[in-house]
Write a protein that holds these residues in place. Structure first.
Motif, PDB file in Angstrom:
ATOM      1  N   ILE A 135       3.617  11.808   0.624  1.00 22.86           N
ATOM      2  CA  ILE A 135       3.721  11.396   2.023  1.00 22.86           C
ATOM      3  C   ILE A 135       5.103  11.729   2.571  1.00 22.86           C
ATOM      4  O   ILE A 135       5.259  12.224   3.696  1.00 22.86           O
ATOM      5  CB  ILE A 135       3.432   9.879   2.151  1.00 22.86           C
ATOM      6  N   LEU A 136       6.145  11.485   1.768  1.00 18.38           N
ATOM      7  CA  LEU A 136       7.517  11.756   2.204  1.00 18.38           C
ATOM      8  C   LEU A 136       7.738  13.252   2.439  1.00 18.38           C
ATOM      9  O   LEU A 136       8.493  13.648   3.341  1.00 18.38           O
ATOM     10  CB  LEU A 136       8.515  11.233   1.174  1.00 18.38           C
ATOM     11  N   ARG A 137       7.081  14.069   1.626  1.00 18.87           N
ATOM     12  CA  ARG A 137       7.242  15.525   1.776  1.00 18.87           C
ATOM     13  C   ARG A 137       6.746  15.967   3.142  1.00 18.87           C
ATOM     14  O   ARG A 137       7.345  16.847   3.783  1.00 18.87           O
ATOM     15  CB  ARG A 137       6.473  16.219   0.657  1.00 18.87           C
ATOM     16  N   GLU A 138       5.681  15.347   3.613  1.00 20.93           N
ATOM     17  CA  GLU A 138       5.164  15.679   4.940  1.00 20.93           C
ATOM     18  C   GLU A 138       6.123  15.235   6.049  1.00 20.93           C
ATOM     19  O   GLU A 138       6.065  15.738   7.164  1.00 20.93           O
ATOM     20  CB  GLU A 138       3.802  15.008   5.149  1.00 20.93           C
ATOM     21  N   ARG A 139       7.014  14.318   5.724  1.00 29.62           N
ATOM     22  CA  ARG A 139       7.957  13.786   6.708  1.00 29.62           C
ATOM     23  C   ARG A 139       9.347  14.398   6.549  1.00 29.62           C
ATOM     24  O   ARG A 139      10.324  13.876   7.102  1.00 29.62           O
ATOM     25  CB  ARG A 139       8.025  12.262   6.586  1.00 29.62           C
ATOM     26  N   GLY A 140       9.455  15.440   5.770  1.00 21.00           N
ATOM     27  CA  GLY A 140      10.720  16.159   5.669  1.00 21.00           C
ATOM     28  C   GLY A 140      11.635  15.738   4.549  1.00 21.00           C
ATOM     29  O   GLY A 140      12.794  16.171   4.495  1.00 21.00           O
ATOM     30  N   ILE A 141      11.162  14.888   3.640  1.00 18.63           N
ATOM     31  CA  ILE A 141      11.981  14.470   2.492  1.00 18.63           C
ATOM     32  C   ILE A 141      11.285  14.935   1.228  1.00 18.63           C
ATOM     33  O   ILE A 141      10.265  14.371   0.816  1.00 18.63           O
ATOM     34  CB  ILE A 141      12.168  12.939   2.453  1.00 18.63           C
ATOM     35  N   ASP A 142      11.813  15.965   0.612  1.00 19.29           N
ATOM     36  CA  ASP A 142      11.189  16.551  -0.573  1.00 19.29           C
ATOM     37  C   ASP A 142      11.959  16.104  -1.813  1.00 19.29           C
ATOM     38  O   ASP A 142      12.993  16.668  -2.163  1.00 19.29           O
ATOM     39  CB  ASP A 142      11.187  18.083  -0.468  1.00 19.29           C
ATOM     40  N   ILE A 143      11.451  15.060  -2.448  1.00 15.12           N
ATOM     41  CA  ILE A 143      12.067  14.581  -3.692  1.00 15.12           C
ATOM     42  C   ILE A 143      11.477  15.370  -4.849  1.00 15.12           C
ATOM     43  O   ILE A 143      10.271  15.302  -5.095  1.00 15.12           O
ATOM     44  CB  ILE A 143      11.811  13.075  -3.895  1.00 15.12           C
ATOM     45  N   PRO A 144      12.271  16.149  -5.563  1.00 16.98           N
ATOM     46  CA  PRO A 144      11.741  16.980  -6.655  1.00 16.98           C
ATOM     47  C   PRO A 144      11.089  16.121  -7.739  1.00 16.98           C
ATOM     48  O   PRO A 144      11.488  14.970  -7.953  1.00 16.98           O
ATOM     49  CB  PRO A 144      12.982  17.696  -7.201  1.00 16.98           C
ATOM     50  N   LYS A 145      10.104  16.687  -8.391  1.00 16.42           N
ATOM     51  CA  LYS A 145       9.450  15.937  -9.462  1.00 16.42           C
ATOM     52  C   LYS A 145      10.405  15.702 -10.627  1.00 16.42           C
ATOM     53  O   LYS A 145      10.178  14.818 -11.468  1.00 16.42           O
ATOM     54  CB  LYS A 145       8.196  16.670  -9.935  1.00 16.42           C
ATOM     55  N   GLU A 146      11.506  16.485 -10.680  1.00 16.79           N
ATOM     56  CA  GLU A 146      12.494  16.320 -11.755  1.00 16.79           C
ATOM     57  C   GLU A 146      13.421  15.119 -11.507  1.00 16.79           C
ATOM     58  O   GLU A 146      14.200  14.738 -12.387  1.00 16.79           O
ATOM     59  CB  GLU A 146      13.366  17.575 -11.888  1.00 16.79           C
ATOM     60  N   LYS A 148       0.856  -1.185   0.000  1.00 15.16           N
ATOM     61  CA  LYS A 148       0.000   0.000   0.000  1.00 15.16           C
ATOM     62  C   LYS A 148       0.897   1.242   0.000  1.00 15.16           C
ATOM     63  O   LYS A 148       2.080   1.163   0.322  1.00 15.16           O
ATOM     64  CB  LYS A 148      -0.918  -0.007   1.220  1.00 15.16           C
ATOM     65  N   GLU A 149       0.322   2.397  -0.321  1.00 19.68           N
ATOM     66  CA  GLU A 149       1.129   3.612  -0.494  1.00 19.68           C
ATOM     67  C   GLU A 149       1.844   4.017   0.786  1.00 19.68           C
ATOM     68  O   GLU A 149       3.017   4.409   0.756  1.00 19.68           O
ATOM     69  CB  GLU A 149       0.246   4.755  -1.001  1.00 19.68           C
ATOM     70  N   ASP A 150       1.162   3.923   1.921  1.00 22.35           N
ATOM     71  CA  ASP A 150       1.831   4.302   3.170  1.00 22.35           C
ATOM     72  C   ASP A 150       2.925   3.306   3.531  1.00 22.35           C
ATOM     73  O   ASP A 150       3.954   3.679   4.110  1.00 22.35           O
ATOM     74  CB  ASP A 150       0.809   4.421   4.309  1.00 22.35           C
ATOM     75  N   GLU A 151       2.733   2.030   3.174  1.00 16.27           N
ATOM     76  CA  GLU A 151       3.772   1.026   3.412  1.00 16.27           C
ATOM     77  C   GLU A 151       5.000   1.293   2.533  1.00 16.27           C
ATOM     78  O   GLU A 151       6.143   1.122   2.967  1.00 16.27           O
ATOM     79  CB  GLU A 151       3.223  -0.375   3.144  1.00 16.27           C
ATOM     80  N   MET A 152       4.737   1.727   1.310  1.00 16.53           N
ATOM     81  CA  MET A 152       5.846   2.110   0.432  1.00 16.53           C
ATOM     82  C   MET A 152       6.609   3.302   1.008  1.00 16.53           C
ATOM     83  O   MET A 152       7.850   3.308   1.071  1.00 16.53           O
ATOM     84  CB  MET A 152       5.326   2.466  -0.963  1.00 16.53           C
ATOM     85  N   ALA A 153       5.885   4.303   1.435  1.00 17.12           N
ATOM     86  CA  ALA A 153       6.510   5.519   1.968  1.00 17.12           C
ATOM     87  C   ALA A 153       7.360   5.201   3.198  1.00 17.12           C
ATOM     88  O   ALA A 153       8.455   5.752   3.373  1.00 17.12           O
ATOM     89  CB  ALA A 153       5.445   6.552   2.309  1.00 17.12           C
ATOM     90  N   ASN A 154       6.859   4.310   4.052  1.00 16.51           N
ATOM     91  CA  ASN A 154       7.623   3.939   5.253  1.00 16.51           C
ATOM     92  C   ASN A 154       8.992   3.359   4.884  1.00 16.51           C
ATOM     93  O   ASN A 154      10.006   3.675   5.512  1.00 16.51           O
ATOM     94  CB  ASN A 154       6.849   2.916   6.084  1.00 16.51           C
ATOM     95  N   ARG A 155       8.995   2.538   3.866  1.00 12.28           N
ATOM     96  CA  ARG A 155      10.243   1.869   3.494  1.00 12.28           C
ATOM     97  C   ARG A 155      11.202   2.801   2.762  1.00 12.28           C
ATOM     98  O   ARG A 155      12.411   2.759   2.992  1.00 12.28           O
ATOM     99  CB  ARG A 155       9.915   0.625   2.668  1.00 12.28           C
TER     100      ARG A 155
END
Length: 834
Positions: A545-556, A473-480
């Motif tokens: 989800i990661l952006r809310e946790r302090g990891i901002d991966i650019p769309k680029e 699931k998406e939240d499980e992916m984000a956790n990992r």
């Protein structure tokens, strides 16, 4: 309980036996571990002394070998003096140095194992091993067989013991020469205690020692049976067998052999003993020779450790962390990636490389297209709850009539040998001059089709299969993804392309194939994990989800999975998600960097191989490396983890300017992202048993190649696709062959963590099983202050400041010229910065 059996408890003895027996899994799941795990609760040197005294293992190099190391300056004199002074005091330096270097020392204590059962040979001249083992091994091998034998074990119902009884009832020829053993087998009331009373006499206090003697006479087979009993899933075609079954059958075979050789009535061997026979459980006394060897061992280790610590303090990498990155590569912490990463960074100074366990924090079972079974792709102790399925058309696998099941049939086998057999001889002859891939080649690229799809997303319509959730699931992916990125400190400044590079190996002459793949993926290639984590990290929903946790991966930024074949030094990219032309062009430029780095890496590896001229160009050498990997006549397609000695947990800048000669596991970690050590705990919980287990299996296979190692692989015979033995009747070999360890220096792993000592201490104390590795010195732990570079070493539960003794390290600029100089381990060098 029968009065004659008081004091003997079968369950307790079986538990003890299983604890001390080798725990190496079948070849399919051959994952490195501490060979002497049963002694890990003891301090290292005390454990080795106990293992040598009780079980007869050789646990150090010989005194002559240590003295040769001293004479050739591989044991530094200042370091040796320092070790002696710390352990014996300054006043005793000269006395102990004389003992180490010149005095004739007494022999090692005689082992206690085998002393009781050995009385059959000493008193009656009966060699039970030669009488019993061939029959016993063939029965077990036939029962456990995973597909080699032409005929299956005739009886498979109700487990091994019942199968043997059924076989004896229905066969025309008995397993036994006499009537007594057959009668005891068929008697439902026969117990192990009854059998031991016959063999040993009415001495139940000797039963345990007799069983230890018996089972350690073939510790490989006993260890395999114990492992299969506890973990039946380690065999794809499962078998029901227990250590108790093995012991009872062996006791019956021993009784039968003695009945046959001693026509008159005989009594149990315990009745002939005197009081001088040592017990396994007697206290282990100190001996001067063991003390000398332990001092030499520490001096040998610290001669190297001291150089490493001095190098890390003097490292002066001047790379700019804020520079725009060309690409970022996430690699396994594997020591074989150490030099590859170094070449990538040298060729393209704008790239960044990171190290993380090669399952990339995504744990799952994997089912390939057309596969009947699930493969576990995560560390061995982890039990996944997820299933990843490969999707696509049924694969057309390369076939060869020589490898079909029909070649095993009596009639078709004869026809094939008379027709295709002649062609086989020609192919074999041609392979000498031009080796190539064939159906016999175990290739890491066959683990997953490059052009297939993976079911990574959870589908509510197809939720589970055999109790496993299909996809994440998406939240499980984000956790990992979060766990992986934060653990390595990659939380900002992402490059346009981030490569997740798993690793695997190809080989055509290597039964220990799984030991060459990724240990973090249970001895399988990391290609699926690399592709899965890349797909997860590319999902917009996961990034939100990661952006809310302090990891901002650019769309680029785009993640791309890849696989590095460490035997062939080749790489394949799973770049199907690169649709944009700009990214394709960037990727094409990066591919050139990877290919040049692979050529140079092949040259660095080649210096260990006698058959390759290291002075050739990197490209010429690389071609020879490829041929080497598929040659039937090459017992050393690669040396795997040979020479491993270090594990660095910290930023890449910690060691970027130090030449470590492919001897270090590199686990990226940034203390600034994890000031309290939360992610550090997860890193050390994995790194200590994984890297420490690899290191110790190489250590013990090197110092005792016969009992703890597998000897030379040249006479190895694969038994039932689950183990190897010398010949058809020998014991299973639980360790590593000499071709994997002959260039290895047997020293413990030095783990260096870049963080503040108090944080590291608090972190390791949170996990008792992790703390045991360090408090008992099975892994040597050091901290390096990220702000001052001050070094402290962990000992007896505390960190103590350490100042390197030999601080003069040479600078090198031309690594290629250095590689052409010799085959031995290099000292630590500082890499000259441009």
């Amino acid at each position: 309980m029968n009065m004659t059996h008081q004091g003997f408890h079968v369950e307790h003895v079986l538990h003890e036996l299983k604890h001390y027996l080798p725990a190496q899994a079948p070849l399919m799941d051959f994952v490195h571990h501490n060979t002497l795990h049963a002694f890990q609760h003891l301090p290292f040197h005390e454990a080795l002394k106990t293992a040598q005294t009780t079980l007869g293992y050789q646990v150090y190099l010989s005194l002559e070998q240590f003295r040769d190391l001293y004479d050739t300056k591989r044991i530094n004199d200042d370091i040796l003096n320092n070790v002696i002074e710390k352990r014996k005091g300054v006043k005793k330096l000269s006395d102990w140095k004389y003992k180490l270097l010149q005095q004739k020392v007494s022999e090692l204590p005689k082992p206690r194992i085998g002393a009781l059962r050995g009385q059959w040979k000493q008193v009656h001249n009966i060699d039970l091993d030669s009488m019993v083992h061939p029959h016993l091994f063939r029965l077990i091998s036939s029962y456990l067989d995973q597909g080699i034998s032409i005929w299956r074990f005739p009886i498979e119902k109700h487990g091994f013991w019942e199968a043997v009884k059924e076989l004896e009832r229905n066969s025309w020829v008995s397993l036994f020469k006499g009537k007594r053993a057959k009668s005891l087998l068929q008697n439902e009331n026969t117990t192990l205690e009854d059998l031991l009373t016959i063999l040993v006499g009415s001495h139940p206090h000797l039963f345990e020692q007799y069983l230890f003697d018996q089972q350690f006479a073939h510790q490989g087979w006993s260890g395999m049976v114990s492992t299969v009993e506890d973990l039946p899933q380690t065999l794809l075609d499962r078998r029901e067998i227990s250590l108790l079954d093995l012991i009872k059958l062996e006791c019956l075979l021993e009784i039968d052999a003695i009945d046959y050789l001693l026509s008159k009535e005989w009594i149990g061997i315990g009745n002939t003993l005197d009081d001088t026979l040592p017990s396994l459980h007697d206290p282990v006394e100190d001996s001067e020779i063991m003390e000398i060897l332990s001092i030499f061992q520490e001096a040998f280790e610290w001669t190297y450790y001291d150089q490493v610590l001095a190098g890390l303090q003097q490292e002066s990498n001047k790379s700019k962390n804020n520079a725009v990155k060309s690409f970022q590569g996430l690699f396994c912490i594997d020591d074989r990636e150490c030099s590859f990463r170094r070449y990538l960074e040298a060729i393209d100074p704008k790239c960044d490389t990171y190290g993380t366990p090669g399952f990339f924090s995504v744990e799952f079972f994997y089912q390939p297209i057309g596969g009947k079974f699930y493969s576990k792709l995560c560390p061995a102790p982890v039990t996944p709850k997820y299933l990843i399925k490969e999707i696509g058309d049924e694969k057309k696998r390369e076939t060869d009539p020589h490898f079909s099941k029909h070649s095993h049939n009596f009639y078709t086998g004869w026809i094939i040998s008379q027709t295709l057999g002649f062609w086989s001889a020609l192919k074999l002859f041609g392979n000498i001059f031009k080796p190539r891939m064939s159906p016999a080649t175990a290739s890491s690229l066959r683990h997953m089709d490059k052009f297939s799809k993976l079911q990574v997303d959870y589908d509510a319509l197809f939720q589970q299969e055999n109790g496993l959730q299909i996809g994440f699931k998406e939240d499980e992916m984000a956790n990992r993804v979060e766990a992986m990125l934060k653990s390595i400190g990659l939380v900002k400044d992402f490059a346009p392309i981030v490569y997740a590079v798993g690793h695997g190996a190809s080989s055509v002459n290597n039964p220990h194939y799984a030991a060459y793949d990724c240990g973090a993926c249970s001895g399988r290639a990391g290609s699926v994990n690399a592709r899965v984590v890349s797909q997860m990290a590319n999902k917009p929903e996961v990034r939100a989800i990661l952006r809310e946790r302090g990891i901002d991966i650019p769309k680029e930024t785009i993640f791309v999975g890849a696989l590095h074949d460490t035997t062939r030094d080749e790489i394949v990219f799973y770049d199907d998600e690169l649709k944009d032309e700009n990214y394709k062009n960037l990727h094409a430029q990066h591919v050139q960097v990877f290919e040049k780095a692979l050529d140079l890496n092949a040259k660095e590896r080649s210096r260990r191989f006698e058959s390759i001229n290291t002075e050739l160009s990197p490209r010429e050498i690389h071609e020879k490396i490829r041929l080497r990997s598929v040659s039937l006549f090459e017992p050393r397609p690669e040396l795997n983890h040979a020479t491993n000695a270090l594990c660095l947990v910290g930023r890449r800048e910690l060691s970027k300017g130090v030449f470590l000669d492919r001897r270090s596991f590199l686990n990226s970690f940034d203390y600034r992202v994890d000031p309290e050590g939360n992610f550090l705990l997860n890193i050390l919980k994995a790194a200590a048993p994984v890297c420490g287990g690899i290191n110790l299996e190489y250590y013990f296979s090197r110092v005792d190649g016969e009992k703890l190692g597998a000897g030379t692989k040249l006479p190895h015979n694969v038994m039932g696709l689950f183990g190897v033995a010398n010949g058809i009747d020998g014991d299973l070999r639980p360790g590593l062959p000499s071709q994997m360890t002959e260039v290895h220096d047997p020293i413990r792993l030095l783990m260096i963590v870049e963080h503040f000592p108090d944080v590291i201490l608090q972190t390791i104390q949170k996990s008792p099983e992790t703390y045991e590795w360090f408090i008992n010195d099975w892994v040597i732990l050091a901290s390096i202050n990220p702000e001052t570079k001050e070094i402290q070493v962990f000992k007896n539960g505390q960190f103590y400041p350490y100042t390197p003794i030999n601080r003069h390290l040479e600078h090198i600029q031309d690594i290629e010229e250095l590689l052409e100089s010799n085959q031995e381990n290099f000292p630590v060098y500082l890499i000259q910065q441009d």
